[in-house]
Design an enzyme around this catalytic site. Structure first.
Site, PDB file in Angstrom:
ATOM      1  N   GLU A 147      87.477  59.053  51.352  1.00 34.36           N
ATOM      2  CA  GLU A 147      86.387  60.100  51.315  1.00 34.36           C
ATOM      3  C   GLU A 147      86.371  60.628  52.919  1.00 34.36           C
ATOM      4  OE1 GLU A 147      83.388  57.298  49.932  1.00 34.36           O
ATOM      5  OE2 GLU A 147      82.400  57.873  51.964  1.00 34.36           O
ATOM      6  N   ARG A 156      82.163  50.695  47.430  1.00 35.35           N
ATOM      7  CA  ARG A 156      83.253  51.578  48.468  1.00 35.35           C
ATOM      8  C   ARG A 156      84.348  51.686  47.547  1.00 35.35           C
ATOM      9  NH1 ARG A 156      79.679  51.551  51.503  1.00 35.35           N
ATOM     10  NH2 ARG A 156      79.479  50.730  53.613  1.00 35.35           N
ATOM     11  N   HIS A 164      78.363  59.852  48.313  1.00 37.36           N
ATOM     12  CA  HIS A 164      78.224  58.861  49.147  1.00 37.36           C
ATOM     13  C   HIS A 164      76.722  58.872  49.499  1.00 37.36           C
ATOM     14  CE1 HIS A 164      79.849  55.095  51.488  1.00 37.36           C
ATOM     15  NE2 HIS A 164      78.649  54.764  51.089  1.00 37.36           N
TER      16      HIS A 164
HETATM   17  C1  GLV Z   1      76.364  52.439  52.371  1.00 36.84           C
HETATM   18  O1  GLV Z   1      77.240  52.818  51.871  1.00 36.84           O
HETATM   19  C2  GLV Z   1      76.029  51.107  53.162  1.00 36.84           C
HETATM   20  O2  GLV Z   1      76.895  50.468  53.215  1.00 36.84           O
HETATM   21  O3  GLV Z   1      74.865  51.143  53.694  1.00 36.84           O
END
Ligand code: GLV
Ligand code: GLV
Length: 324
Positions: free
Chosen positions: A270, A241, A288
């Site tokens: 983001e 994250r 991401h």
């Molecule tokens: C993606 O970032 C997730 O947490 O599945």
């Protein structure tokens, strides 16, 4: 039969499973993230029993106050920092996530970013496309080898362990790891050394790969002080994250070559990027997508459908998020 609201279109399979489970499923028609007001208006429109949320939705009791019959929030993600789990638990609302199905995909992606950064692949691609390639040269765009270098894993959960195993077995890296507790599973799977402190790990690692959840304790875990502890030749890769890394401090560190380069799939705010990040050559930026394989996004959808169906059948929920 339950009435389920899905905040954005996800792969069809999980929606079908919920419908086959006898539930009515309503999917938001907006091709984008619902604002808080839009989400509240949607939730207030019908007496929903459950919500399927994405990591881009902030879910708390303020939002759910308009939907008093909601009993479950099934997050389409392994991370659940977007949900006020404690607050919901106090109101008896269950939260589930999608662990396990994305482990290999995210581990493969983290390894890919590590290779891309160490071998300077996107930079070399930009160079070639720009017409700068004038012929082979002995010192053109030199990268680093991984063999016998030290991989520093921060967070020895499923994904961190998957990255360690792939890079140790496949690329001959030495592994050190840091976590709040030792991981017997990782130590059984890979020859590795536990570091008692993050600082110790950072001082030794040639590649640092981050795999911790976002919690109050992990926000800015990698800050200016910690970046300064890293080797000037080191690479930092983050697929967890964004807020785990102080992004402004990272821009500074990359600019001043406090560390050599970085690979980021997640950002602090983001989709916005910290000032200056885009202008740097020594960072790879991806939007991401670490869990974004066709197979895995389908499996995550199945798991969301399974979580909803099992909940309304009154069964044990293996993917229930426990309150810390
Ligand atoms: C993606 O970032 C997730 O947490 O599945
Ligand atoms: C997430 O699935 C993790 O345990 O790393």
């Amino acid at each position: 039969m339950a009435l389920i609201f899905v905040t954005r279109k996800i792969p069809e399979v999980g929606l079908r499973w919920m419908r086959e489970g006898g539930h009515e499923v309503v999917v938001s028609e907006k091709d984008g993230v619902l604002t808080t007001d839009e989400l509240k208006a949607e939730l207030a429109a019908r007496p929903y029993d459950g919500v399927v949320s994405l990591l881009t939705d902030t879910i708390n009791m303020d939002i759910l106050s308009v939907a008093p019959s909601v009993k479950i929030v099934a997050n389409y993600a392994v991370g659940f920092n977007n949900i006020a789990v404690q607050e919901l638990a106090e109101q008896g609302i269950v939260v589930t996530n999608t662990p396990g199905v994305l482990t290999d995909t995210v581990a493969e992606y983290a390894v890919s970013l590590i290779l891309a950064v160490a071998k300077r692949i996107p930079e070399a691609d930009r160079y070639t496309r720009a017409g700068k390639y004038q012929g082979w040269a002995p010192e053109l765009l030199l990268g680093s080898d991984l063999k016998n270098k030290t991989l520093g894993i921060v967070g020895a959960g499923r994904i961190g362990s998957g990255v360690a195993k792939r890079l140790a077995d496949g690329f001959g890296m030495r592994v050190r790891y840091y976590d709040i507790a030792r991981s017997e599973a990782l130590e059984a799977a890979v020859a590795c050394e536990y570091c008692e402190s993050l600082d110790e790990l950072l001082a030794h690692a040639d590649v640092v790969s981050i795999h911790v959840p976002l919690l109050p304790q992990t926000k800015h875990l990698i800050n200016a002080e910690r970046l300064a502890m890293m080797k000037p030749t080191a690479y930092l890769v983050n697929t967890s994250r964004g807020p785990v890394v102080d992004e402004a401090a990272l821009v500074e560190a990359l600019t001043n070559r406090t560390i050599r380069a970085a690979g980021l799939d997640v950002f602090e705010d983001e989709p916005a990027l910290a000032a200056g990040l885009c202008e740097l050559e020594n960072v790879i930026l991806t939007p991401h997508i670490a869990s974004g394989s066709e197979e895995t996004r389908g499996r995550m959808s199945e798991l969301v459908g399974y979580n909803i169906n099992e909940f309304f059948l009154g069964h044990e929920l293996p993917n229930k998020v426990e309150v810390a």
